[in-house]
Write a protein that holds these residues in place. Structure first.
Motif, PDB file in Angstrom:
ATOM      1  N   LEU A 184      -1.168  15.259 -15.689  1.00  0.00           N
ATOM      2  CA  LEU A 184      -0.662  15.234 -14.316  1.00  0.00           C
ATOM      3  C   LEU A 184      -1.576  14.472 -13.346  1.00  0.00           C
ATOM      4  O   LEU A 184      -1.096  13.594 -12.618  1.00  0.00           O
ATOM      5  CB  LEU A 184      -0.415  16.664 -13.829  1.00  0.00           C
ATOM      6  CG  LEU A 184       0.760  17.372 -14.520  1.00  0.00           C
ATOM      7  CD1 LEU A 184       0.938  18.765 -13.967  1.00  0.00           C
ATOM      8  CD2 LEU A 184       2.034  16.568 -14.365  1.00  0.00           C
ATOM      9  N   PRO A 185      -2.878  14.745 -13.265  1.00  0.00           N
ATOM     10  CA  PRO A 185      -3.713  13.950 -12.340  1.00  0.00           C
ATOM     11  C   PRO A 185      -3.802  12.483 -12.734  1.00  0.00           C
ATOM     12  O   PRO A 185      -3.875  11.615 -11.855  1.00  0.00           O
ATOM     13  CB  PRO A 185      -5.082  14.643 -12.394  1.00  0.00           C
ATOM     14  CG  PRO A 185      -5.075  15.446 -13.620  1.00  0.00           C
ATOM     15  CD  PRO A 185      -3.668  15.819 -13.890  1.00  0.00           C
ATOM     16  N   LEU A 186      -3.763  12.192 -14.048  1.00  0.00           N
ATOM     17  CA  LEU A 186      -3.774  10.793 -14.473  1.00  0.00           C
ATOM     18  C   LEU A 186      -2.490  10.081 -14.043  1.00  0.00           C
ATOM     19  O   LEU A 186      -2.533   8.930 -13.583  1.00  0.00           O
ATOM     20  CB  LEU A 186      -3.943  10.708 -15.991  1.00  0.00           C
ATOM     21  CG  LEU A 186      -5.352  10.880 -16.529  1.00  0.00           C
ATOM     22  CD1 LEU A 186      -5.338  10.886 -18.049  1.00  0.00           C
ATOM     23  CD2 LEU A 186      -6.250   9.774 -16.019  1.00  0.00           C
ATOM     24  N   VAL A 224      -9.025  10.439 -13.591  1.00  0.00           N
ATOM     25  CA  VAL A 224      -9.765  10.723 -14.823  1.00  0.00           C
ATOM     26  C   VAL A 224     -10.785  11.831 -14.582  1.00  0.00           C
ATOM     27  O   VAL A 224     -10.893  12.781 -15.369  1.00  0.00           O
ATOM     28  CB  VAL A 224     -10.464   9.451 -15.341  1.00  0.00           C
ATOM     29  CG1 VAL A 224     -11.348   9.769 -16.538  1.00  0.00           C
ATOM     30  CG2 VAL A 224      -9.442   8.388 -15.717  1.00  0.00           C
ATOM     31  N   VAL A 225     -11.515  11.732 -13.466  1.00  0.00           N
ATOM     32  CA  VAL A 225     -12.522  12.758 -13.157  1.00  0.00           C
ATOM     33  C   VAL A 225     -11.857  14.108 -12.913  1.00  0.00           C
ATOM     34  O   VAL A 225     -12.305  15.138 -13.427  1.00  0.00           O
ATOM     35  CB  VAL A 225     -13.341  12.317 -11.927  1.00  0.00           C
ATOM     36  CG1 VAL A 225     -14.310  13.414 -11.516  1.00  0.00           C
ATOM     37  CG2 VAL A 225     -14.107  11.040 -12.235  1.00  0.00           C
ATOM     38  N   GLY A 227      -8.938  15.185 -13.995  1.00  0.00           N
ATOM     39  CA  GLY A 227      -8.410  15.713 -15.245  1.00  0.00           C
ATOM     40  C   GLY A 227      -9.490  16.281 -16.142  1.00  0.00           C
ATOM     41  O   GLY A 227      -9.311  17.352 -16.748  1.00  0.00           O
ATOM     42  N   CYS A 228     -10.617  15.593 -16.235  1.00  0.00           N
ATOM     43  CA  CYS A 228     -11.719  16.091 -17.070  1.00  0.00           C
ATOM     44  C   CYS A 228     -12.245  17.421 -16.539  1.00  0.00           C
ATOM     45  O   CYS A 228     -12.545  18.338 -17.322  1.00  0.00           O
ATOM     46  CB  CYS A 228     -12.840  15.057 -17.137  1.00  0.00           C
ATOM     47  SG  CYS A 228     -12.414  13.583 -18.091  1.00  0.00           S
ATOM     48  N   LEU A 229     -12.350  17.552 -15.219  1.00  0.00           N
ATOM     49  CA  LEU A 229     -12.818  18.819 -14.649  1.00  0.00           C
ATOM     50  C   LEU A 229     -11.791  19.926 -14.883  1.00  0.00           C
ATOM     51  O   LEU A 229     -12.166  21.055 -15.232  1.00  0.00           O
ATOM     52  CB  LEU A 229     -13.068  18.649 -13.151  1.00  0.00           C
ATOM     53  CG  LEU A 229     -14.251  17.766 -12.756  1.00  0.00           C
ATOM     54  CD1 LEU A 229     -14.335  17.640 -11.243  1.00  0.00           C
ATOM     55  CD2 LEU A 229     -15.551  18.341 -13.291  1.00  0.00           C
ATOM     56  N   LEU A 230     -10.500  19.608 -14.694  1.00  0.00           N
ATOM     57  CA  LEU A 230      -9.463  20.628 -14.870  1.00  0.00           C
ATOM     58  C   LEU A 230      -9.388  21.115 -16.307  1.00  0.00           C
ATOM     59  O   LEU A 230      -8.985  22.257 -16.562  1.00  0.00           O
ATOM     60  CB  LEU A 230      -8.099  20.057 -14.443  1.00  0.00           C
ATOM     61  CG  LEU A 230      -7.884  19.884 -12.940  1.00  0.00           C
ATOM     62  CD1 LEU A 230      -6.559  19.183 -12.672  1.00  0.00           C
ATOM     63  CD2 LEU A 230      -7.901  21.238 -12.251  1.00  0.00           C
ATOM     64  N   VAL A 231      -9.750  20.277 -17.271  1.00  0.00           N
ATOM     65  CA  VAL A 231      -9.697  20.674 -18.685  1.00  0.00           C
ATOM     66  C   VAL A 231     -11.010  21.324 -19.110  1.00  0.00           C
ATOM     67  O   VAL A 231     -11.010  22.393 -19.740  1.00  0.00           O
ATOM     68  CB  VAL A 231      -9.383  19.446 -19.568  1.00  0.00           C
ATOM     69  CG1 VAL A 231      -9.528  19.794 -21.048  1.00  0.00           C
ATOM     70  CG2 VAL A 231      -7.972  18.954 -19.299  1.00  0.00           C
ATOM     71  N   PHE A 232     -12.138  20.696 -18.783  1.00  0.00           N
ATOM     72  CA  PHE A 232     -13.421  21.152 -19.321  1.00  0.00           C
ATOM     73  C   PHE A 232     -13.838  22.535 -18.800  1.00  0.00           C
ATOM     74  O   PHE A 232     -14.279  23.389 -19.584  1.00  0.00           O
ATOM     75  CB  PHE A 232     -14.506  20.127 -18.980  1.00  0.00           C
ATOM     76  CG  PHE A 232     -15.881  20.534 -19.435  1.00  0.00           C
ATOM     77  CD1 PHE A 232     -16.231  20.451 -20.784  1.00  0.00           C
ATOM     78  CD2 PHE A 232     -16.808  21.018 -18.544  1.00  0.00           C
ATOM     79  CE1 PHE A 232     -17.486  20.837 -21.207  1.00  0.00           C
ATOM     80  CE2 PHE A 232     -18.070  21.401 -18.955  1.00  0.00           C
ATOM     81  CZ  PHE A 232     -18.411  21.314 -20.291  1.00  0.00           C
ATOM     82  N   ILE A 233     -13.676  22.773 -17.502  1.00  0.00           N
ATOM     83  CA  ILE A 233     -14.180  24.026 -16.919  1.00  0.00           C
ATOM     84  C   ILE A 233     -13.438  25.253 -17.456  1.00  0.00           C
ATOM     85  O   ILE A 233     -14.081  26.191 -17.956  1.00  0.00           O
ATOM     86  CB  ILE A 233     -14.125  23.944 -15.379  1.00  0.00           C
ATOM     87  CG1 ILE A 233     -15.140  22.899 -14.894  1.00  0.00           C
ATOM     88  CG2 ILE A 233     -14.415  25.288 -14.748  1.00  0.00           C
ATOM     89  CD1 ILE A 233     -15.119  22.672 -13.401  1.00  0.00           C
ATOM     90  N   PRO A 234     -12.102  25.301 -17.414  1.00  0.00           N
ATOM     91  CA  PRO A 234     -11.454  26.499 -17.987  1.00  0.00           C
ATOM     92  C   PRO A 234     -11.566  26.576 -19.502  1.00  0.00           C
ATOM     93  O   PRO A 234     -11.572  27.672 -20.065  1.00  0.00           O
ATOM     94  CB  PRO A 234      -9.993  26.353 -17.537  1.00  0.00           C
ATOM     95  CG  PRO A 234      -9.798  24.915 -17.281  1.00  0.00           C
ATOM     96  CD  PRO A 234     -11.122  24.410 -16.782  1.00  0.00           C
ATOM     97  N   VAL A 287     -24.253  16.602 -14.791  1.00  0.00           N
ATOM     98  CA  VAL A 287     -24.706  15.475 -15.610  1.00  0.00           C
ATOM     99  C   VAL A 287     -23.581  14.460 -15.788  1.00  0.00           C
ATOM    100  O   VAL A 287     -23.801  13.239 -15.732  1.00  0.00           O
ATOM    101  CB  VAL A 287     -25.206  15.989 -16.981  1.00  0.00           C
ATOM    102  CG1 VAL A 287     -25.473  14.827 -17.924  1.00  0.00           C
ATOM    103  CG2 VAL A 287     -26.473  16.811 -16.800  1.00  0.00           C
ATOM    104  N   GLY A 288     -22.356  14.951 -15.975  1.00  0.00           N
ATOM    105  CA  GLY A 288     -21.221  14.037 -16.106  1.00  0.00           C
ATOM    106  C   GLY A 288     -21.009  13.192 -14.857  1.00  0.00           C
ATOM    107  O   GLY A 288     -20.764  11.989 -14.946  1.00  0.00           O
ATOM    108  N   PHE A 289     -21.116  13.824 -13.680  1.00  0.00           N
ATOM    109  CA  PHE A 289     -20.968  13.071 -12.434  1.00  0.00           C
ATOM    110  C   PHE A 289     -22.088  12.042 -12.292  1.00  0.00           C
ATOM    111  O   PHE A 289     -21.852  10.917 -11.830  1.00  0.00           O
ATOM    112  CB  PHE A 289     -20.981  14.026 -11.247  1.00  0.00           C
ATOM    113  CG  PHE A 289     -19.626  14.504 -10.848  1.00  0.00           C
ATOM    114  CD1 PHE A 289     -18.692  13.622 -10.311  1.00  0.00           C
ATOM    115  CD2 PHE A 289     -19.269  15.826 -11.008  1.00  0.00           C
ATOM    116  CE1 PHE A 289     -17.430  14.058  -9.949  1.00  0.00           C
ATOM    117  CE2 PHE A 289     -18.008  16.277 -10.647  1.00  0.00           C
ATOM    118  CZ  PHE A 289     -17.087  15.392 -10.122  1.00  0.00           C
TER     119      PHE A 289
END
Length: 312
Positions: A184-186, A224-225, A227-234, A287-289
């Motif tokens: 969705l964010p992509l 991209v950023v 989406g990665c946050l929405l997937v990685f954190i939960p 670190v990713g940021f």
């Protein structure tokens, strides 16, 4: 007789007016943040400094200390946490690899009249209960399930499929469960990335690949950023997928924390584990940021063309 009138001073607002005025429009936001984020997080922090006084009491906070943090960093927790981090990073990367071409196709290739249907097909499985979706994969990956029988029928397997209750099954499950959060964010970022700029790139002689790498992807980087946050954190704190598909060999750190609260009744150690997970997740995101900013700076440096006497 003087006709000059005094300027009217604004009347101070009554407390009731402040409470029910325009500021009240933000009440749902700060109330939600207060009751469902700040207060629970503060309780977790407070309990992590407590201790378990006896086998019949879950938590005591009359003596606060950091003693539960070394206790939480046991060998089993460190190994499980490392496995959780691998699953989360690999899951986020796989979601990005799968979602990026799909979102590009959805935003650019699909006709606007059909995008709503395509988005609905993405979202309908996501609206299904998380546990039900995971149980569906448990049936699919079982040794006597559809996938096992189909692969054996094609001659690709000599025996039943044997990946259920392993980390591979957990990896498959998390990619499926969290993929819509990447798509969705992509899709939104690529859809807003500028059709005119892409057409200008084509007019200047750039091909599809070069236009994608030099125009579409940089402009879609916020998506991209996100989406990665929405997937990685939960995904780091996932409990259901690891429990249903992983079993003992595919456990994640969320299960260890839940066991401390529900089975061992040691809330202090469970809270310390949760705090370590939260701090580690924030550190990885930081670190990713930093790497993202460094990559953008290097790319901008490489793309900059120095001018000498007005010529490149």
């Amino acid at each position: 007789m003087s006709t000059q009138t005094r300027p009217q001073q604004p009347r101070p607002k009554k407390p009731a007016a402040k409470l029910f005025g325009p500021a009240a429009m933000s009440f749902p936001t700060w109330a939600y943040a207060l009751f469902f984020f700040i207060i629970p997080l503060a309780l977790i922090v407070f309990y992590s400094f407590g201790y378990k006084p006896d086998q019949f009491t879950a938590i005591a906070t009359d003596r606060l200390s950091f003693g539960r943090y070394p206790e939480a960093m046991s060998a089993s927790f460190v190994s499980t946490f490392a496995a959780t981090l691998r699953i989360s990073l690999l899951g986020t990367l796989l979601c990005l690899i799968i979602a990026l071409p799909f979102a590009y196709w959805l935003a650019i290739k699909v006709a606007p009249a059909r995008r709503s249907l395509a988005l609905a097909l993405v979202m309908v499985p996501f609206w299904t209960n998380f546990l039900v979706r995971t149980l569906g994969w448990q049936i699919m990956l079982s040794p006597d399930g559809f996938l096992s029988n189909w692969l054996q029928g094609l001659g690709l397997l000599d025996g039943p499929l044997d990946i259920l209750y392993t980390r591979m099954a957990v990896q498959i499950g998390v990619v499926y469960n969290y993929l819509p959060l990447m798509i969705l964010p992509l899709f939104v970022a690529i859809d807003a990335s500028g059709k005119k700029l892409r057409e200008a790139s084509y007019d200047l002689g750039a091909g599809k690949v070069k236009t994608f790498m030099r125009v579409t992807l940089p402009m879609a980087m916020p998506g991209v950023v996100s989406g990665c946050l929405l997937v990685f954190i939960p995904l780091n704190g996932d409990y259901v997928t690891a429990t249903v598909l992983g079993g003992a060999s595919g456990s994640m750190v969320g299960q260890l924390i839940a066991n401390q609260f529900n089975t061992a009744q040691n809330w202090a150690v469970g809270a310390a584990m949760a705090m370590i997970l939260i701090i580690s997740t924030l550190a990885v995101v930081g670190v990713g940021f930093a790497l993202l900013k460094l990559g953008q700076a290097i790319t901008a440096k490489l793309n900059s063309v120095p001018l000498h006497d007005g010529r490149a």
